[in-house]
Design a protein around this motif. Structure first.
Motif, PDB file in Angstrom:
ATOM      1  N   THR A 298     -25.689  85.261 -24.113  1.00  0.00           N
ATOM      2  CA  THR A 298     -25.689  84.415 -25.310  1.00  0.00           C
ATOM      3  C   THR A 298     -24.275  83.949 -25.630  1.00  0.00           C
ATOM      4  O   THR A 298     -24.050  82.793 -26.001  1.00  0.00           O
ATOM      5  N   PHE A 299     -23.311  84.882 -25.496  1.00  0.00           N
ATOM      6  CA  PHE A 299     -21.906  84.523 -25.681  1.00  0.00           C
ATOM      7  C   PHE A 299     -21.528  83.370 -24.768  1.00  0.00           C
ATOM      8  O   PHE A 299     -20.932  82.378 -25.203  1.00  0.00           O
ATOM      9  N   LEU A 300     -21.838  83.516 -23.491  1.00  0.00           N
ATOM     10  CA  LEU A 300     -21.432  82.511 -22.511  1.00  0.00           C
ATOM     11  C   LEU A 300     -22.088  81.173 -22.798  1.00  0.00           C
ATOM     12  O   LEU A 300     -21.471  80.117 -22.615  1.00  0.00           O
ATOM     13  N   ASP A 301     -23.346  81.200 -23.264  1.00  0.00           N
ATOM     14  CA  ASP A 301     -24.046  79.953 -23.567  1.00  0.00           C
ATOM     15  C   ASP A 301     -23.434  79.242 -24.768  1.00  0.00           C
ATOM     16  O   ASP A 301     -23.492  78.016 -24.866  1.00  0.00           O
ATOM     17  N   ARG A 302     -22.839  80.019 -25.682  1.00  0.00           N
ATOM     18  CA  ARG A 302     -22.293  79.438 -26.912  1.00  0.00           C
ATOM     19  C   ARG A 302     -20.804  79.095 -26.770  1.00  0.00           C
ATOM     20  O   ARG A 302     -20.209  78.581 -27.713  1.00  0.00           O
ATOM     21  N   ALA A 303     -20.203  79.407 -25.644  1.00  0.00           N
ATOM     22  CA  ALA A 303     -18.758  79.196 -25.459  1.00  0.00           C
ATOM     23  C   ALA A 303     -18.528  78.207 -24.320  1.00  0.00           C
ATOM     24  O   ALA A 303     -18.217  78.602 -23.191  1.00  0.00           O
ATOM     25  N   PRO A 304     -18.633  76.914 -24.606  1.00  0.00           N
ATOM     26  CA  PRO A 304     -18.548  75.908 -23.537  1.00  0.00           C
ATOM     27  C   PRO A 304     -17.174  75.796 -22.894  1.00  0.00           C
ATOM     28  O   PRO A 304     -17.052  75.245 -21.798  1.00  0.00           O
ATOM     29  N   ASN A 305     -16.129  76.299 -23.567  1.00  0.00           N
ATOM     30  CA  ASN A 305     -14.773  76.187 -23.030  1.00  0.00           C
ATOM     31  C   ASN A 305     -14.198  77.524 -22.584  1.00  0.00           C
ATOM     32  O   ASN A 305     -12.991  77.627 -22.350  1.00  0.00           O
ATOM     33  N   LEU A 306     -15.060  78.537 -22.462  1.00  0.00           N
ATOM     34  CA  LEU A 306     -14.591  79.860 -22.055  1.00  0.00           C
ATOM     35  C   LEU A 306     -14.015  79.795 -20.642  1.00  0.00           C
ATOM     36  O   LEU A 306     -14.661  79.338 -19.710  1.00  0.00           O
ATOM     37  N   TYR A 307     -12.792  80.254 -20.524  1.00  0.00           N
ATOM     38  CA  TYR A 307     -12.041  80.125 -19.273  1.00  0.00           C
ATOM     39  C   TYR A 307     -11.947  81.455 -18.540  1.00  0.00           C
ATOM     40  O   TYR A 307     -12.025  81.522 -17.325  1.00  0.00           O
ATOM     41  N   LEU A 308     -11.772  82.541 -19.300  1.00  0.00           N
ATOM     42  CA  LEU A 308     -11.509  83.857 -18.708  1.00  0.00           C
ATOM     43  C   LEU A 308     -12.440  84.902 -19.299  1.00  0.00           C
ATOM     44  O   LEU A 308     -12.570  85.005 -20.519  1.00  0.00           O
ATOM     45  N   LEU A 309     -13.090  85.673 -18.444  1.00  0.00           N
ATOM     46  CA  LEU A 309     -13.937  86.784 -18.882  1.00  0.00           C
ATOM     47  C   LEU A 309     -13.462  88.065 -18.221  1.00  0.00           C
ATOM     48  O   LEU A 309     -13.308  88.135 -17.003  1.00  0.00           O
ATOM     49  N   ARG A 310     -13.194  89.091 -19.055  1.00  0.00           N
ATOM     50  CA  ARG A 310     -12.886  90.433 -18.569  1.00  0.00           C
ATOM     51  C   ARG A 310     -13.902  91.377 -19.189  1.00  0.00           C
ATOM     52  O   ARG A 310     -14.107  91.357 -20.403  1.00  0.00           O
ATOM     53  N   PHE A 311     -14.549  92.187 -18.367  1.00  0.00           N
ATOM     54  CA  PHE A 311     -15.465  93.163 -18.959  1.00  0.00           C
ATOM     55  C   PHE A 311     -15.419  94.462 -18.177  1.00  0.00           C
ATOM     56  O   PHE A 311     -15.153  94.487 -16.980  1.00  0.00           O
ATOM     57  N   CYS A 312     -15.636  95.539 -18.911  1.00  0.00           N
ATOM     58  CA  CYS A 312     -15.658  96.855 -18.284  1.00  0.00           C
ATOM     59  C   CYS A 312     -16.888  97.619 -18.765  1.00  0.00           C
ATOM     60  O   CYS A 312     -17.423  97.359 -19.850  1.00  0.00           O
ATOM     61  N   HIS A 313     -17.331  98.562 -17.948  1.00  0.00           N
ATOM     62  CA  HIS A 313     -18.488  99.386 -18.269  1.00  0.00           C
ATOM     63  C   HIS A 313     -18.007 100.755 -18.715  1.00  0.00           C
ATOM     64  O   HIS A 313     -17.139 101.347 -18.078  1.00  0.00           O
ATOM     65  N   LEU A 314     -18.587 101.239 -19.790  1.00  0.00           N
ATOM     66  CA  LEU A 314     -18.234 102.570 -20.263  1.00  0.00           C
ATOM     67  C   LEU A 314     -19.087 103.639 -19.599  1.00  0.00           C
ATOM     68  O   LEU A 314     -18.996 104.806 -19.907  1.00  0.00           O
ATOM     69  N   ASN A 315     -19.967 103.228 -18.702  1.00  0.00           N
ATOM     70  CA  ASN A 315     -20.731 104.173 -17.878  1.00  0.00           C
ATOM     71  C   ASN A 315     -20.934 103.529 -16.509  1.00  0.00           C
ATOM     72  O   ASN A 315     -20.116 102.724 -16.090  1.00  0.00           O
ATOM     73  N   ASN A 316     -21.991 103.844 -15.816  1.00  0.00           N
ATOM     74  CA  ASN A 316     -22.186 103.349 -14.453  1.00  0.00           C
ATOM     75  C   ASN A 316     -22.301 101.828 -14.427  1.00  0.00           C
ATOM     76  O   ASN A 316     -22.925 101.216 -15.289  1.00  0.00           O
TER      77      ASN A 316
END
Length: 474
Positions: free
Chosen positions: A442-460
């Motif tokens: 949903t975030f990505l769909d609402r952010a048409p100019n998003l250039y950089l995504l960093r994400f990490c998992h707190l588990n597997n």
């Protein structure tokens, strides 16, 4: 095309808002009239090579750069993952920065080689109009001698008035070893460098025309050295983390300060205490902006303490003389009983927001929603609490966010605080054990100019990570 119905003057105004290589790619060769505007009548070019594809850079360099290099007034390039080695690539073609003879502003991001930097800065000595220099350095291995040479070379630029050094380097305090004197630098930003009494005095001594300084924190002032008065400074932006007495000892050295911005940590000051400091040390103060973390007593009513804090900023000095209002944000669920007090409008780029926060201000009108609209970087913390049990004041809205840090999943109250993401260009996400992939999409769909995504998992790690999609992320 309809654009051709506009007068030449309007077209030239529009062209000045566009990056040069995009401007030439879109308009060059369409017809004689537009080519004449581009190549003859347009006198100012702003060249930004950040994020340019290598083949676009090569084409622009070969076809257009030499024909307009005498009209480029601003150059911005980067050595990051998007454009690795681009500064070196430019010089390897036999090009020199000094060929941009009317260059006024030079910006270089994420560069790691002091040898290359020194080569570029030495060429800048041949530029007669260079007044603004912005350099971001990430270097952990070069010897300190190279850094000192680099600093001395900058301080020898005779026309430079504005210098911004964003330095991630273990020897940054070697600024105190500079031997060159700059008689031109008036505004200096070194946000990641903390000074002590000696090296700040050395810096001021070697920059006698310095009027504005933006820096990190200041160390303890013991009066060990001959007292130096920083009489040239009229503007200061800094972080305060030392004891109150050391801060006063530092402030008394700047009798002519007019503009002061403070981020105050680890000390509790109310409006009366700040008023006393400004009256005693800053007789010429015109603009004062601040934010300050305060600790409230767990033994007293929290909202009553907030009211007492705000009342201390309702004196004649704050309201009538400086027309300054303050705001206090606090979270009733915070076990540490802390709050954030700041001048409004909010004067800083970064804001830490916690779900369920409440706000009050010393202003007679409600400025809550507008007070933080200048925030470009928001760290959003989600509370796993049913907010229906609490009386939440008007929801805070952030409408100009460029960078967001958040943990997923979150509840729907988030969208009342951040209703749109059209200006968002970077997103840092932590995914908890209850994977928030649908919300991430949903975030990505609402952010048409998003250039950089960093994400990490707190588990597997989950293979669902490869199911997300975006048209804009690079």
């Amino acid at each position: 095309m309809s654009l051709e119905l506009l007068a030449n003057e309007l077209l030239l105004d529009i062209f000045e808002f566009l990056n040069v290589h995009n401007l030439f790619r879109a308009f060059h060769g369409l017809n004689t009239r537009i080519d004449q505007l581009l190549l003859i009548q347009l006198q100012k070019y702003y060249l930004d090579f950040r994020s340019i594809a290598k083949h676009d850079f090569e084409f622009f360099f070969q076809q257009h750069l030499t024909s307009i290099n005498d009209r480029i007034i601003s150059l911005h390039m980067s050595d990051d993952i998007e454009t690795p080695n681009l500064p070196e690539l430019l010089l390897s073609h036999g090009y020199r920065i000094s060929q941009f003879i009317h260059l006024k502003s030079l910006s270089i991001d994420s560069i790691s080689s002091f040898d290359l930097l020194n080569q570029i800065i030495l060429q800048c000595h041949e530029l007669s109009y260079l007044t603004h220099l912005n350099i971001m350095i990430q270097n952990n291995h070069d010897p300190e001698e190279n850094f000192r040479d680099f600093i001395n070379s900058i301080w020898s630029l005779t026309k430079l008035t504005h210098c911004n050094l964003d330095i991630q380097y273990p020897y940054a305090t070697w600024l105190l070893e500079m031997s060159a004197f700059s008689k031109s630098i008036k505004y200096l930003s070194t946000r990641n460098i903390s000074y002590n009494e000696y090296n700040l005095s050395h810096l001021i001594k070697h920059t006698p025309q310095l009027r504005g300084l933006d820096m990190s924190s200041i160390g303890i002032f013991y009066n060990q050295y001959p007292r130096v008065t920083y009489s040239s400074l009229i503007s200061l932006n800094m972080v305060v983390e030392c004891a109150l007495e050391f801060m006063k000892n530092f402030f008394q050295r700047m009798p002519n300060l007019c503009y002061l911005t403070l981020e105050i940590n680890n000390m509790n000051l109310d409006g009366q205490a700040l008023e006393n400091i400004l009256i005693k040390y800053f007789h010429n103060i015109k603009t004062f902006r601040f934010k300050m973390t305060v600790e409230f007593s767990p033994l007293e009513d929290l909202e009553e303490q907030v009211d007492q804090c705000l009342d201390s900023f309702r004196s004649h000095y704050w309201i009538a003389k400086h027309k300054l209002y303050v705001q206090c944000d606090w979270c009733p669920m915070d076990v540490n009983k802390t709050g954030l007090v700041y001048s409004i409008p909010y004067a800083f780029d970064t804001f830490n927001f916690v779900d369920g926060s409440q706000s009050k201000s010393s202003s007679p009108c409600n400025l809550n929603n507008k007070s933080r609209n200048s925030s470009k970087i928001v760290h959003y913390t989600h509370n796993k609490i049913d907010f229906s049990k609490f009386s939440i004041l008007d929801p805070v809205e952030f409408v100009n966010i460029r960078h967001l840090k958040i943990r997923l999943p979150f509840n729907d109250i988030f969208w009342s605080h951040i209703p749109r993401l059209d200006q968002l260009i970077s997103l840092d996400v932590k995914l908890s054990q209850n994977f928030g992939y649908s919300q991430l999409q949903t975030f990505l769909d609402r952010a048409p100019n998003l250039y950089l995504l960093r994400f990490c998992h707190l588990n597997n790690f989950s293979m669902k990570s490869f199911g997300i999609n975006s048209r804009s992320i690079r």
